[in-house]
Motif scaffolding. Structure first.
Motif, PDB file in Angstrom:
ATOM      1  N   LEU A   8       0.824  -1.213   0.000  1.00  0.00           N
ATOM      2  CA  LEU A   8       0.000   0.000   0.000  1.00  0.00           C
ATOM      3  C   LEU A   8       0.855   1.259   0.000  1.00  0.00           C
ATOM      4  CD1 LEU A   8      -2.804  -1.050   2.528  1.00  0.00           C
ATOM      5  CD2 LEU A   8      -2.827  -1.173   0.031  1.00  0.00           C
ATOM      6  N   GLN A  11       1.268   2.054  -3.459  1.00  0.00           N
ATOM      7  CA  GLN A  11       0.015   2.282  -4.177  1.00  0.00           C
ATOM      8  C   GLN A  11      -0.612   3.630  -3.855  1.00  0.00           C
ATOM      9  OE1 GLN A  11      -2.781  -0.896  -3.564  1.00  0.00           O
ATOM     10  NE2 GLN A  11      -4.401   0.071  -4.771  1.00  0.00           N
ATOM     11  N   PHE A  12      -0.457   4.088  -2.601  1.00  0.00           N
ATOM     12  CA  PHE A  12      -1.061   5.344  -2.164  1.00  0.00           C
ATOM     13  C   PHE A  12       0.024   6.288  -1.633  1.00  0.00           C
ATOM     14  CE2 PHE A  12      -4.259   1.994  -1.474  1.00  0.00           C
ATOM     15  CZ  PHE A  12      -5.283   2.462  -2.289  1.00  0.00           C
ATOM     16  N   ASP A  13      -0.265   7.594  -1.699  1.00  0.00           N
ATOM     17  CA  ASP A  13       0.714   8.578  -1.241  1.00  0.00           C
ATOM     18  C   ASP A  13       0.243   9.350  -0.017  1.00  0.00           C
ATOM     19  OD1 ASP A  13      -1.286  10.068  -2.363  1.00  0.00           O
ATOM     20  OD2 ASP A  13      -0.013  11.165  -3.777  1.00  0.00           O
ATOM     21  N   ASN A  14      -0.823   8.883   0.668  1.00  0.00           N
ATOM     22  CA  ASN A  14      -1.278   9.566   1.874  1.00  0.00           C
ATOM     23  C   ASN A  14      -1.823   8.545   2.866  1.00  0.00           C
ATOM     24  OD1 ASN A  14      -4.482   9.599   1.655  1.00  0.00           O
ATOM     25  ND2 ASN A  14      -3.675  10.030  -0.401  1.00  0.00           N
ATOM     26  N   PRO A  16      -4.537   8.495   5.025  1.00  0.00           N
ATOM     27  CA  PRO A  16      -5.953   8.083   5.061  1.00  0.00           C
ATOM     28  C   PRO A  16      -6.297   6.984   4.061  1.00  0.00           C
ATOM     29  CG  PRO A  16      -5.787  10.467   5.224  1.00  0.00           C
ATOM     30  CD  PRO A  16      -4.404   9.973   4.915  1.00  0.00           C
ATOM     31  N   ASP A  17      -5.793   7.114   2.827  1.00  0.00           N
ATOM     32  CA  ASP A  17      -6.084   6.092   1.813  1.00  0.00           C
ATOM     33  C   ASP A  17      -5.495   4.742   2.211  1.00  0.00           C
ATOM     34  OD1 ASP A  17      -7.505   7.804   0.254  1.00  0.00           O
ATOM     35  OD2 ASP A  17      -5.853   8.277  -1.109  1.00  0.00           O
ATOM     36  N   ILE A  18      -4.278   4.771   2.763  1.00  0.00           N
ATOM     37  CA  ILE A  18      -3.641   3.531   3.202  1.00  0.00           C
ATOM     38  C   ILE A  18      -4.445   2.881   4.315  1.00  0.00           C
ATOM     39  CG2 ILE A  18      -1.611   2.579   4.361  1.00  0.00           C
ATOM     40  CD1 ILE A  18       0.073   4.664   2.892  1.00  0.00           C
ATOM     41  N   PHE A  20      -7.723   3.316   5.254  1.00  0.00           N
ATOM     42  CA  PHE A  20      -9.056   2.838   4.902  1.00  0.00           C
ATOM     43  C   PHE A  20      -8.994   1.624   3.969  1.00  0.00           C
ATOM     44  CE2 PHE A  20     -10.301   7.182   6.198  1.00  0.00           C
ATOM     45  CZ  PHE A  20     -11.253   6.829   7.129  1.00  0.00           C
ATOM     46  N   ASN A  21      -7.996   1.594   3.096  1.00  0.00           N
ATOM     47  CA  ASN A  21      -7.822   0.417   2.252  1.00  0.00           C
ATOM     48  C   ASN A  21      -7.432  -0.787   3.088  1.00  0.00           C
ATOM     49  OD1 ASN A  21      -6.022  -1.432   0.387  1.00  0.00           O
ATOM     50  ND2 ASN A  21      -7.303  -0.217  -0.981  1.00  0.00           N
ATOM     51  N   GLN A  24     -10.282  -2.540   5.036  1.00  0.00           N
ATOM     52  CA  GLN A  24     -11.172  -3.386   4.248  1.00  0.00           C
ATOM     53  C   GLN A  24     -10.647  -4.812   4.113  1.00  0.00           C
ATOM     54  OE1 GLN A  24     -11.774  -1.418   0.492  1.00  0.00           O
ATOM     55  NE2 GLN A  24     -12.538   0.474   1.432  1.00  0.00           N
TER      56      GLN A  24
END
Length: 229
Positions: A8, A11-14, A16-18, A20-21, A24
């Motif tokens: 992750l 895949q993500f640069d912040n 919150p996205d990391i 919440f992903n 899941q």
């Protein structure tokens, strides 16, 4: 856990996205661990800003572990206390205990101010937090402050309410429901008088001020689980 987090990061640069992903994909037990660690990190950040206290990584993880253990223990106890019998015929012998209390919106035209005090063991200070929300549940204002020196829990909770009442008056708000998770504070405000200790002096001052300037406001007790601001 790291095997899930590592991909992750690319895949993500912040954050919150990391987060919440990640939530899941995790099991319920893993989510409990992640959430309590995040909460402990947030507390460490507030201690740094408010009290200039720097927690070590070990302290942050230990605080998260104690928080999770306490939460699980409390839920087990509440589960045992919650009756399974029907509540169709309420009586004094059939009292249903809410094992999952939640914050409730104030009535239309009113505000709700949730108040709490914290007592870190690493510093000689007490922290106060207060949050105002309207009848739609929208956040209006928040305030975090420190008090020196450290004091007893009852005195700290009384001081938190005292500061909140004066803060509400400064903001020129009215029709406010103050919620505290100290039953002694709520009971004394509504029924008590005559305590000659420091606690009683602070509470008498709060009551007099509220009666003089916030006549349509009152103080209620709420369980700690529903007092998160």
């Amino acid at each position: 856990m790291w095997d899930l987090i590592s991909p992750l990061l690319n895949q993500f640069d912040n954050a919150p996205d990391i987060i919440f992903n990640l939530l899941q994909k995790l099991s319920a037990a893993q989510i409990e661990i992640i959430v309590t660690i995040i909460r402990s990190i947030w507390k460490a950040r507030n201690l740094k800003l408010c009290q200039q206290v720097t927690d070590s990584n070990i302290t942050i993880l230990e605080r998260a572990r104690h928080l999770l253990e306490g939460w699980r223990t409390a839920n087990r106890k509440q589960g045992h206390l919650n009756p399974t019998a029907s509540d169709s015929s309420p009586s004094s012998s059939n009292v249903i205990i809410n094992a999952n209390p939640r914050w409730k919106k104030p009535l239309r035209g009113r505000y709700k101010c949730n108040i709490d005090a914290s007592f870190p063991t690493t510093t000689n200070k007490v922290g106060f937090g207060m949050c105002i929300r309207d009848s739609d549940g929208n956040h209006v204002r928040s305030k975090i402050m420190c008090y020196t020196p450290s004091c007893s829990v009852d005195v700290g909770e009384a001081l938190a309410l005292n500061h909140a009442i004066r803060w509400i008056h400064e903001l020129q708000l009215s029709n406010v429901d103050f919620e505290v998770d100290s039953k002694r504070v709520a009971d004394y405000f509504n029924k008590g008088r005559g305590d000659v200790t420091e606690f009683g002096s602070i509470m008498d001052s709060s009551s007099s001020f509220c009666n003089g300037y916030l006549t349509n406001s009152h103080v209620e007790f709420i369980r700690r689980q529903a007092n998160e601001a």
